[in-house]
Design a protein around this motif. Structure first.
Motif, PDB file in Angstrom:
ATOM      1  N   GLY A 126      51.928  38.394  52.197  1.00 48.53           N
ATOM      2  CA  GLY A 126      52.417  39.574  52.894  1.00 48.53           C
ATOM      3  C   GLY A 126      51.380  40.322  53.703  1.00 48.53           C
ATOM      4  N   GLN A 127      50.141  39.794  53.778  1.00 49.81           N
ATOM      5  CA  GLN A 127      49.125  40.480  54.577  1.00 49.81           C
ATOM      6  C   GLN A 127      49.439  40.401  56.073  1.00 49.81           C
ATOM      7  N   LEU A 128      50.096  39.333  56.483  1.00 51.56           N
ATOM      8  CA  LEU A 128      50.525  39.156  57.867  1.00 51.56           C
ATOM      9  C   LEU A 128      51.961  38.645  57.855  1.00 51.56           C
ATOM     10  N   PRO A 129      52.731  38.924  58.892  1.00 49.70           N
ATOM     11  CA  PRO A 129      54.124  38.481  58.889  1.00 49.70           C
ATOM     12  C   PRO A 129      54.347  37.062  59.406  1.00 49.70           C
ATOM     13  N   LEU A 130      53.439  36.551  60.264  1.00 45.58           N
ATOM     14  CA  LEU A 130      53.689  35.280  60.956  1.00 45.58           C
ATOM     15  C   LEU A 130      52.529  34.310  60.809  1.00 45.58           C
ATOM     16  N   VAL A 131      52.873  33.016  60.882  1.00 43.19           N
ATOM     17  CA  VAL A 131      51.850  31.982  60.895  1.00 43.19           C
ATOM     18  C   VAL A 131      52.311  30.844  61.801  1.00 43.19           C
ATOM     19  N   ALA A 132      51.365  30.231  62.496  1.00 42.07           N
ATOM     20  CA  ALA A 132      51.644  29.040  63.302  1.00 42.07           C
ATOM     21  C   ALA A 132      50.823  27.890  62.732  1.00 42.07           C
ATOM     22  N   VAL A 133      51.494  26.854  62.293  1.00 46.70           N
ATOM     23  CA  VAL A 133      50.843  25.678  61.714  1.00 46.70           C
ATOM     24  C   VAL A 133      51.682  24.454  62.059  1.00 46.70           C
ATOM     25  N   LEU A 192      48.072  30.393  55.579  1.00 46.45           N
ATOM     26  CA  LEU A 192      49.356  30.378  54.869  1.00 46.45           C
ATOM     27  C   LEU A 192      49.329  31.292  53.649  1.00 46.45           C
ATOM     28  N   THR A 193      48.210  31.291  52.932  1.00 47.15           N
ATOM     29  CA  THR A 193      48.085  32.119  51.723  1.00 47.15           C
ATOM     30  C   THR A 193      48.296  33.599  52.045  1.00 47.15           C
ATOM     31  N   ASP A 194      47.685  34.075  53.123  1.00 52.14           N
ATOM     32  CA  ASP A 194      47.805  35.492  53.462  1.00 52.14           C
ATOM     33  C   ASP A 194      49.198  35.852  53.980  1.00 52.14           C
ATOM     34  N   VAL A 195      49.837  34.930  54.681  1.00 52.54           N
ATOM     35  CA  VAL A 195      51.203  35.207  55.156  1.00 52.54           C
ATOM     36  C   VAL A 195      52.167  35.199  53.979  1.00 52.54           C
ATOM     37  N   ILE A 196      52.003  34.265  53.074  1.00 57.24           N
ATOM     38  CA  ILE A 196      52.838  34.238  51.860  1.00 57.24           C
ATOM     39  C   ILE A 196      52.631  35.512  51.051  1.00 57.24           C
ATOM     40  N   ARG A 251      58.769  43.133  71.635  1.00 55.49           N
ATOM     41  CA  ARG A 251      58.938  43.936  72.854  1.00 55.49           C
ATOM     42  C   ARG A 251      59.102  45.419  72.523  1.00 55.49           C
ATOM     43  N   ALA A 252      59.678  45.694  71.351  1.00 59.69           N
ATOM     44  CA  ALA A 252      59.857  47.095  70.944  1.00 59.69           C
ATOM     45  C   ALA A 252      58.517  47.756  70.644  1.00 59.69           C
ATOM     46  N   LYS A 253      57.590  46.995  70.053  1.00 58.76           N
ATOM     47  CA  LYS A 253      56.259  47.519  69.725  1.00 58.76           C
ATOM     48  C   LYS A 253      55.199  46.487  70.121  1.00 58.76           C
ATOM     49  N   PRO A 254      54.840  46.430  71.402  1.00 56.41           N
ATOM     50  CA  PRO A 254      53.880  45.422  71.883  1.00 56.41           C
ATOM     51  C   PRO A 254      52.559  45.458  71.119  1.00 56.41           C
ATOM     52  N   GLY A 255      52.094  44.281  70.713  1.00 55.96           N
ATOM     53  CA  GLY A 255      50.802  44.159  70.031  1.00 55.96           C
ATOM     54  C   GLY A 255      50.797  44.567  68.580  1.00 55.96           C
ATOM     55  N   SER A 256      51.962  44.923  68.028  1.00 51.94           N
ATOM     56  CA  SER A 256      52.001  45.409  66.640  1.00 51.94           C
ATOM     57  C   SER A 256      52.228  44.283  65.626  1.00 51.94           C
ATOM     58  N   ILE A 257      52.659  43.109  66.087  1.00 52.86           N
ATOM     59  CA  ILE A 257      52.958  41.993  65.177  1.00 52.86           C
ATOM     60  C   ILE A 257      51.821  40.984  65.227  1.00 52.86           C
ATOM     61  N   SER A 258      51.292  40.660  64.047  1.00 51.28           N
ATOM     62  CA  SER A 258      50.169  39.733  63.947  1.00 51.28           C
ATOM     63  C   SER A 258      50.656  38.336  63.577  1.00 51.28           C
ATOM     64  N   PHE A 259      49.903  37.335  64.030  1.00 49.42           N
ATOM     65  CA  PHE A 259      50.177  35.974  63.571  1.00 49.42           C
ATOM     66  C   PHE A 259      48.867  35.303  63.179  1.00 49.42           C
ATOM     67  N   ALA A 260      48.940  34.524  62.126  1.00 50.53           N
ATOM     68  CA  ALA A 260      47.780  33.778  61.632  1.00 50.53           C
ATOM     69  C   ALA A 260      47.807  32.363  62.192  1.00 50.53           C
ATOM     70  N   SER A 261      46.618  31.794  62.371  1.00 49.53           N
ATOM     71  CA  SER A 261      46.516  30.396  62.795  1.00 49.53           C
ATOM     72  C   SER A 261      45.332  29.759  62.077  1.00 49.53           C
ATOM     73  N   PRO A 262      45.211  28.427  62.148  1.00 43.87           N
ATOM     74  CA  PRO A 262      44.069  27.759  61.498  1.00 43.87           C
ATOM     75  C   PRO A 262      42.733  28.019  62.177  1.00 43.87           C
ATOM     76  N   GLY A 263      42.710  28.765  63.290  1.00 45.17           N
ATOM     77  CA  GLY A 263      41.438  29.086  63.932  1.00 45.17           C
ATOM     78  C   GLY A 263      41.561  29.236  65.428  1.00 45.17           C
ATOM     79  N   ASN A 264      40.584  29.894  66.026  1.00 41.59           N
ATOM     80  CA  ASN A 264      40.550  30.042  67.481  1.00 41.59           C
ATOM     81  C   ASN A 264      40.495  28.665  68.155  1.00 41.59           C
ATOM     82  N   GLY A 265      41.395  28.452  69.091  1.00 40.03           N
ATOM     83  CA  GLY A 265      41.405  27.182  69.807  1.00 40.03           C
ATOM     84  C   GLY A 265      42.114  26.058  69.088  1.00 40.03           C
TER      85      GLY A 265
END
Length: 333
Positions: free
Chosen positions: A207-214, A201-205, A157-171
């Motif tokens: 440090g390329q991205l801060p978050l992952v959903a798996v 997971l590799t990229d979040v570990i 909320r402090a910086k909308p759209g500034s935090i990225s999350f990784a997922s296994p793919g669109n959908g």
């Protein structure tokens, strides 16, 4: 004329009798078919690569059913096109109970994601049985500046759209789960899709991205090694593999849930007695210690219940995903 009429009558009566005999024998034949089933190995098709959660569940349940029914249940991996290749292989297979699909959420989601619709699960397939579910988790790099969902929401909320999350793919189910969560929390997160959970997971570990959903299974070893931290488990109860991590409901979102569910389906025309026998055998397998322990080991739980319950889940999930895909304009990879 009377003789001709009697002759015609006898022929018609004979034909009617034959129809009655066939009609009377058919249920018996179907029953006999179910009693003899399976008389050869059964293929269980999985739309994901070997080693993943769906593959592990299929092999675990297949082993239990193999021991009970006396025929091999052979898992065949057919990844590709967001599981559509595997689904189509089962739809097009002979409807005799010897080709099954271990399905997950994509079965419901893909009818909304792909245009034209690649299949209609409610018409082209018949539910055999739910098997279990594993919760989606939101995890962060160990050095990320937030350690709880509340802290993540505050940062977003402090910086909308500034935090990225990784997922296994669109959908993918984790992607959809975070989209539901974003709406519930009223925040904006930037989605970065990957081709599978491992590269995400590799990229979040790294440090390329801060978050992952798996799902819980994929993140578990990295949490144990200290390279990732789980912010929340998106299930109604705490996970057996992350007992100290709060659920999303405990984090301020009561009633919210996002899990990867698993279930067996068969081609639509599969004989009802065969489907009923398979359903009973799955229910029996779900009561065994081996299957329950294996599901617990991957952070999930078994889901015994009727085939009607599974059909209702597919229908409700389809409607839920259709709404989300439309509102968020989600496109498949």
């Amino acid at each position: 004329m009377f003789k001709l009429a009697m002759s015609t009558y006898r022929r018609r009566l004979g034909a009617l009798g034959a129809c009655l005999v066939v009609a009377g024998v058919s249920p018996l034949a179907a029953s006999a078919q179910a009693q003899e089933y399976p008389a050869k190995p059964v293929r269980v098709i999985v739309g994901y690569s070997a080693g993943g959660a769906v593959d592990a569940v299929a092999r675990t349940v297949g082993q239990a059913m193999q021991g009970s029914l006396g025929q091999p249940f052979v898992v065949e991996n057919k990844p590709g096109a967001g599981t559509n290749i595997a689904v189509r292989a089962v739809i097009d297979a002979q409807a005799d109970g010897y080709t099954l699909l271990m399905a997950a959420n994509a079965l419901a989601a893909n009818m909304a994601l792909y245009q034209p619709m690649p299949f209609d699960a409610e018409k082209d397939l018949v539910p055999v049985s739910l098997v279990g579910r594993v919760p989606v988790v939101i995890a962060a790099n160990a050095s990320a500046p937030f350690g709880t969902i509340k802290e993540l929401i505050a940062a977003a909320r402090a910086k909308p759209g500034s935090i990225s999350f990784a997922s296994p793919g669109n959908g993918s189910t984790p992607h959809m789960a975070v989209e539901f969560f974003k709406r519930a929390a009223g925040i904006s997160l930037l989605h970065i899709p990957y081709r599978g959970g491992s590269p995400a997971l590799t990229d979040v570990i790294g440090g390329q991205l801060p978050l992952v959903a798996v799902n819980a299974l994929e993140v578990q070893p990295h949490v144990k090694s200290g390279r990732l931290k789980v912010l929340a488990v998106l299930s109604t109860s705490r996970s057996s593999v992350f007992p100290d991590v709060p659920t999303i409901a405990e984090s301020g979102f009561p009633g919210f849930e996002a899990s990867v569910w698993y279930g067996l389906v068969a081609p639509a025309a599969t004989p009802k007695p065969v489907v009923a026998k398979l359903h009973a055998e799955v229910q029996k397998a779900l009561q065994t210690k081996e299957v329950r322990d294996r599901m617990a080991a991957v952070g999930g739980e078994v889901l015994p219940g009727s085939a009607d319950m599974f059909a209702a889940l597919i229908r409700s999930e389809r409607q839920r995903y259709e709404k989300l895909v439309r509102e968020a304009n989600i496109k498949p990879d």
